[in-house]
Design an enzyme around this catalytic site. Structure first.
Site, PDB file in Angstrom:
ATOM      1  CB  THR A   1       0.147   7.305  -1.799  1.00 11.13           C
ATOM      2  OG1 THR A   1       0.887   6.569  -2.762  1.00 11.13           O
ATOM      3  CG2 THR A   1      -1.217   6.654  -1.618  1.00 11.13           C
ATOM      4  NE  ARG A  29       4.742   0.199  -8.639  1.00 12.13           N
ATOM      5  CZ  ARG A  29       4.368   0.926  -7.601  1.00 12.13           C
ATOM      6  NH1 ARG A  29       3.760   2.069  -7.791  1.00 12.13           N
ATOM      7  NH2 ARG A  29       4.599   0.508  -6.368  1.00 12.13           N
ATOM      8  CB  ILE A  30      -0.978  -1.271 -11.442  1.00 14.87           C
ATOM      9  CG1 ILE A  30      -1.383  -1.105 -12.909  1.00 14.87           C
ATOM     10  CG2 ILE A  30      -2.135  -0.995 -10.506  1.00 14.87           C
ATOM     11  CD1 ILE A  30      -2.561  -0.234 -13.187  1.00 14.87           C
ATOM     12  CG  ASP A  32      -0.474   0.157  -2.359  1.00 16.53           C
ATOM     13  OD1 ASP A  32       0.447   0.820  -2.877  1.00 16.53           O
ATOM     14  OD2 ASP A  32      -1.192   0.607  -1.452  1.00 16.53           O
ATOM     15  CB  THR A  52       0.783   5.722   1.857  1.00 16.70           C
ATOM     16  OG1 THR A  52       1.799   6.362   1.093  1.00 16.70           O
ATOM     17  CG2 THR A  52       1.088   5.901   3.339  1.00 16.70           C
ATOM     18  N   GLY A  53       3.027   3.853   0.738  1.00 12.02           N
ATOM     19  CA  GLY A  53       4.359   3.268   0.907  1.00 12.02           C
ATOM     20  C   GLY A  53       4.779   2.580  -0.378  1.00 12.02           C
ATOM     21  N   GLY A  55       4.253   0.030  -2.921  1.00 14.02           N
ATOM     22  CA  GLY A  55       3.068  -0.727  -3.320  1.00 14.02           C
ATOM     23  C   GLY A  55       3.293  -2.216  -3.441  1.00 14.02           C
TER      24      GLY A  55
END
Lengths: 134, 167
Positions: A1, A29-30, A32, A52-53, A55
């Protein structure tokens, strides 16, 4: 990200985030990132935030909006709000979280619970500051 | 000249420090610096925060080193798909994109949606059709796949699916 937050010469803030997602994720899969208030949020004059990270953890914590709410309603300074948004639910929200935040005074905050966060900033075009490790 | 500022990130993860070589660190630093330069080039001329954010992120999407656009992580089937969002703090206007596969710069599509679309969040083929109507650049799937990500995918498919996956 990847993400960016900016303050322009008219005093306006903006935030943006873009991601290739988690490696090995299920199809469909969506993250964050496109969830407004999750991975991306901006609201003059309080702050602009990009996360970031992992989600799933950031979505459940509404992390970008949490920074804004702590600044606006709890009167927290930006850096404190950023740190709290990453750590305050850590028993429930276990996973990598990182964020960058910027306010209308040009104050920058980085908060993350990992040992590596690729990040940088530049104020009024001066020499950029780049950092990687915690 | 009034004050302006920009900050960028290119991901947070927990890694073994030994895995990140000096050479890789320097490439990270270069990529971040290029993104800041792209954003500053807009802000110095009095451009908007929205355009600066889009310019900085587009530069990182084009950098195969970062997990966005070219060089994005692969899903269980070894495919790329991308999400992106942009938000204007002055108007609270937003543009979001979910699960697009062929749009070269997802942040540009998010910005088009914010500026021109009656909706705020488009996903999948609908988002890609909208990108076509706006004349945005689309790329074939192989454009996005890097050798490094393909190797990572093979290792994870042959390895343990339950292993912690990274952003």
């Amino acid at each position: 990200t990847v993400g960016a937050v900016a303050l322009d010469q008219h005093g306006n803030l903006a935030a943006g985030t873009s991601t290739g997602g988690l490696e090995n994720r299920l199809k469909g899969r969506i993250s964050d990132t496109p969830i407004i208030g999750g991975g991306t949020y901006a609201n003059n004059p309080y702050c602009a935030v990009s996360c970031t990270g992992e989600g799933e953890v950031i979505m459940r914590g509404a992390t970008a909006h949490e920074v804004y709410a702590l600044v606006k309603y709890a009167g927290e300074k930006l850096e404190k709000a950023a740190d709290k948004a990453v750590t305050m639910y850590e028993e429930l929200l276990q996973g990598d979280i990182g964020l960058i935040a910027l306010n209308q005074q040009g104050e920058v905050a980085f908060a993350f619970n990992t040992n590596l966060m690729k990040r940088g900033y530049s104020i009024s075009g001066k020499k950029p500051h780049i950092a990687l490790w915690d | 000249m009034s004050k302006f500022a920009i900050a960028v990130h290119a991901g947070a993860e927990t890694v073994k420090r030994a895995e990140v070589t000096k050479e890789l660190e320097n490439r990270y630093r270069e990529g971040l610096e290029e993104a800041l330069q792209a954003g500053n080039a807009v802000l110095e001329k009095g451009g908007s925060a929205i355009d600066a954010v889009a310019a900085a992120i587009e530069r990182m999407e084009d950098n195969p080193l970062f997990n966005a656009g070219k060089g994005g992580s692969l899903n269980l089937h070894g495919e790329n798909d991308f999400d992106a969002a942009i938000m204007d703090g002055h108007t609270l206007n937003v543009g979001s994109v979910g699960s697009v596969r062929y749009v070269k710069n997802p942040i540009k599509l998010a910005k088009e949606i914010m500026i021109r679309c009656k909706h705020s969040f488009l996903s999948g083929t609908g988002a890609e059709e909208y990108a076509l109507t706006q004349g945005l650049e689309l790329e074939k799937p192989s454009y996005f796949v890097t050798e490094e990500k393909q190797k990572e995918w093979h290792e994870s498919v042959l390895g343990d699916h339950r292993q912690k996956s990274h952003d």
